[in-house]
Design a protein around this motif. Sequence first.
Motif, PDB file in Angstrom:
ATOM      1  N   HIS A 166      25.591   9.622 -19.720  1.00  0.00           N
ATOM      2  CA  HIS A 166      25.927   8.949 -20.979  1.00  0.00           C
ATOM      3  C   HIS A 166      25.293   7.560 -21.088  1.00  0.00           C
ATOM      4  N   VAL A 167      24.850   7.018 -19.963  1.00  0.00           N
ATOM      5  CA  VAL A 167      24.435   5.612 -19.913  1.00  0.00           C
ATOM      6  C   VAL A 167      23.292   5.270 -20.866  1.00  0.00           C
ATOM      7  N   PRO A 168      22.191   6.055 -20.951  1.00  0.00           N
ATOM      8  CA  PRO A 168      21.106   5.659 -21.869  1.00  0.00           C
ATOM      9  C   PRO A 168      21.570   5.491 -23.314  1.00  0.00           C
ATOM     10  N   THR A 169      22.411   6.405 -23.795  1.00  0.00           N
ATOM     11  CA  THR A 169      22.912   6.284 -25.170  1.00  0.00           C
ATOM     12  C   THR A 169      23.833   5.086 -25.299  1.00  0.00           C
ATOM     13  N   TYR A 170      24.720   4.909 -24.321  1.00  0.00           N
ATOM     14  CA  TYR A 170      25.626   3.753 -24.346  1.00  0.00           C
ATOM     15  C   TYR A 170      24.824   2.457 -24.347  1.00  0.00           C
ATOM     16  N   HIS A 171      23.781   2.424 -23.532  1.00  0.00           N
ATOM     17  CA  HIS A 171      22.937   1.229 -23.457  1.00  0.00           C
ATOM     18  C   HIS A 171      22.277   0.944 -24.800  1.00  0.00           C
ATOM     19  N   SER A 172      21.828   1.978 -25.490  1.00  0.00           N
ATOM     20  CA  SER A 172      21.199   1.782 -26.801  1.00  0.00           C
ATOM     21  C   SER A 172      22.193   1.219 -27.806  1.00  0.00           C
ATOM     22  N   TRP A 173      23.461   1.659 -27.717  1.00  0.00           N
ATOM     23  CA  TRP A 173      24.485   1.088 -28.593  1.00  0.00           C
ATOM     24  C   TRP A 173      24.636  -0.399 -28.330  1.00  0.00           C
ATOM     25  N   MET A 174      24.706  -0.758 -27.049  1.00  0.00           N
ATOM     26  CA  MET A 174      24.998  -2.130 -26.682  1.00  0.00           C
ATOM     27  C   MET A 174      23.821  -3.074 -26.879  1.00  0.00           C
ATOM     28  N   GLU A 175      22.678  -2.556 -27.260  1.00  0.00           N
ATOM     29  CA  GLU A 175      21.548  -3.416 -27.616  1.00  0.00           C
ATOM     30  C   GLU A 175      21.659  -3.925 -29.041  1.00  0.00           C
ATOM     31  N   ASP A 232      19.379  -0.793 -15.888  1.00  0.00           N
ATOM     32  CA  ASP A 232      19.855  -0.708 -14.509  1.00  0.00           C
ATOM     33  C   ASP A 232      21.249  -1.321 -14.370  1.00  0.00           C
ATOM     34  N   GLU A 233      21.472  -2.430 -15.044  1.00  0.00           N
ATOM     35  CA  GLU A 233      22.789  -3.063 -15.005  1.00  0.00           C
ATOM     36  C   GLU A 233      23.848  -2.174 -15.661  1.00  0.00           C
ATOM     37  N   GLU A 234      23.431  -1.462 -16.712  1.00  0.00           N
ATOM     38  CA  GLU A 234      24.367  -0.560 -17.382  1.00  0.00           C
ATOM     39  C   GLU A 234      24.759   0.594 -16.465  1.00  0.00           C
ATOM     40  N   GLU A 280      24.903   0.372 -13.226  1.00  0.00           N
ATOM     41  CA  GLU A 280      25.816  -0.237 -12.258  1.00  0.00           C
ATOM     42  C   GLU A 280      27.216  -0.374 -12.847  1.00  0.00           C
ATOM     43  N   ASN A 281      27.279  -0.734 -14.117  1.00  0.00           N
ATOM     44  CA  ASN A 281      28.570  -0.852 -14.790  1.00  0.00           C
ATOM     45  C   ASN A 281      29.297   0.488 -14.825  1.00  0.00           C
ATOM     46  N   GLN A 282      28.554   1.534 -15.174  1.00  0.00           N
ATOM     47  CA  GLN A 282      29.163   2.870 -15.256  1.00  0.00           C
ATOM     48  C   GLN A 282      29.771   3.261 -13.911  1.00  0.00           C
ATOM     49  N   ALA A 283      29.022   3.050 -12.841  1.00  0.00           N
ATOM     50  CA  ALA A 283      29.529   3.388 -11.514  1.00  0.00           C
ATOM     51  C   ALA A 283      30.749   2.544 -11.161  1.00  0.00           C
ATOM     52  N   SER A 284      30.717   1.274 -11.538  1.00  0.00           N
ATOM     53  CA  SER A 284      31.837   0.381 -11.263  1.00  0.00           C
ATOM     54  C   SER A 284      33.087   0.807 -12.030  1.00  0.00           C
ATOM     55  N   TRP A 285      32.919   1.148 -13.313  1.00  0.00           N
ATOM     56  CA  TRP A 285      34.056   1.567 -14.127  1.00  0.00           C
ATOM     57  C   TRP A 285      34.673   2.857 -13.593  1.00  0.00           C
ATOM     58  N   ARG A 286      33.824   3.782 -13.133  1.00  0.00           N
ATOM     59  CA  ARG A 286      34.338   5.043 -12.611  1.00  0.00           C
ATOM     60  C   ARG A 286      35.187   4.802 -11.366  1.00  0.00           C
ATOM     61  N   ALA A 287      34.790   3.847 -10.536  1.00  0.00           N
ATOM     62  CA  ALA A 287      35.519   3.569  -9.297  1.00  0.00           C
ATOM     63  C   ALA A 287      36.709   2.637  -9.511  1.00  0.00           C
ATOM     64  N   SER A 288      36.744   1.942 -10.655  1.00  0.00           N
ATOM     65  CA  SER A 288      37.814   0.981 -10.911  1.00  0.00           C
ATOM     66  C   SER A 288      39.152   1.687 -11.057  1.00  0.00           C
ATOM     67  N   HIS A 289      40.213   1.071 -10.532  1.00  0.00           N
ATOM     68  CA  HIS A 289      41.546   1.653 -10.619  1.00  0.00           C
ATOM     69  C   HIS A 289      42.398   0.984 -11.699  1.00  0.00           C
ATOM     70  N   ASP A 318      21.513  16.281 -10.979  1.00  0.00           N
ATOM     71  CA  ASP A 318      22.325  15.240 -10.367  1.00  0.00           C
ATOM     72  C   ASP A 318      22.615  14.097 -11.327  1.00  0.00           C
ATOM     73  N   GLU A 319      21.773  13.943 -12.331  1.00  0.00           N
ATOM     74  CA  GLU A 319      21.968  12.817 -13.251  1.00  0.00           C
ATOM     75  C   GLU A 319      23.253  12.953 -14.058  1.00  0.00           C
ATOM     76  N   LEU A 320      23.901  14.116 -14.021  1.00  0.00           N
ATOM     77  CA  LEU A 320      25.149  14.306 -14.740  1.00  0.00           C
ATOM     78  C   LEU A 320      26.338  13.774 -13.967  1.00  0.00           C
ATOM     79  N   ASN A 321      26.165  13.304 -12.746  1.00  0.00           N
ATOM     80  CA  ASN A 321      27.280  12.826 -11.941  1.00  0.00           C
ATOM     81  C   ASN A 321      27.930  11.601 -12.552  1.00  0.00           C
TER      82      ASN A 321
END
Length: 244
Positions: free
Chosen positions: A23-32, A48-50, A52-61, A241-244
């Motif tokens: 989902h990140v490429p589309t989300y990134h385009s929105w946030m531009e 790349d930062e986006e 990293e954010n996605q991975a961080s949000w997924r792991a956030s509790h 794997d990019e769907l992870n």
Amino acid sequence: MRLNESTAVSTTKVLLVPYKRHHVPTYHSWMEDPAIQEATASEPLTLDEEYENQASWRASHDKLTFIVCQPLSSAPAHVSSIPAGGPDAPERMVGDVNLFLYPDEEDDDEAPDSTAASPRFCVGEVDIMIADPRHRGKGLGRAVVQAFLQYISRNLDGLMQEYAQDKDMPTPPRLRLLMAKINQGNAKSIALFKSLGFEQEGGVSYFGEVKLVLRALSTFAAELPEGYAELVYFRSSQAKDELN
């Protein structure tokens, strides 16, 4: 949060799926979009930062995130699972919805002897963005928030347990209230949350925001969205794997 990493929420009007890497490429385009940056008080990020954010949000509790998509074409009652990368393909994505959990500041006032390790309550902030302008002004925001609140209501114990485990709390706190902070000029969003039982608390903040609060948490499930279903969201064997 990990709680919803394999769960999608479907109604006749909307589909919510966990925020995944594809989902990140589309989300990134929105946030531009400068207008979205201003509305969400966000700074522009690199792709790349986006990621990293996605991975961080997924792991956030303490942050629950769903990507908002167009509804399934098949009746939810006849579907028990959906594959990643199909119903939530880029052309079907329209926004996101989030819950942020915070310590409850009122805990200290009411129980001075309580410790930070075992607070009795926490509070949640609901945030919604319909990024695709083609889907604004059609009642989609209401459908999203209704489905999201229904999910929170049905999974509240799991939410609190994950939040508590991450912070080494011996006992999960209770959710005292939900709130939404909305720019004072966004009359439609203010009206939306008020129609769902949120009430304004205080005046306009220094940042030009109105704080709306829902304390009667029993109203979460007062109105079951039509066709509401929680579905298994899975990565098909053919997916990359990019769907992870």
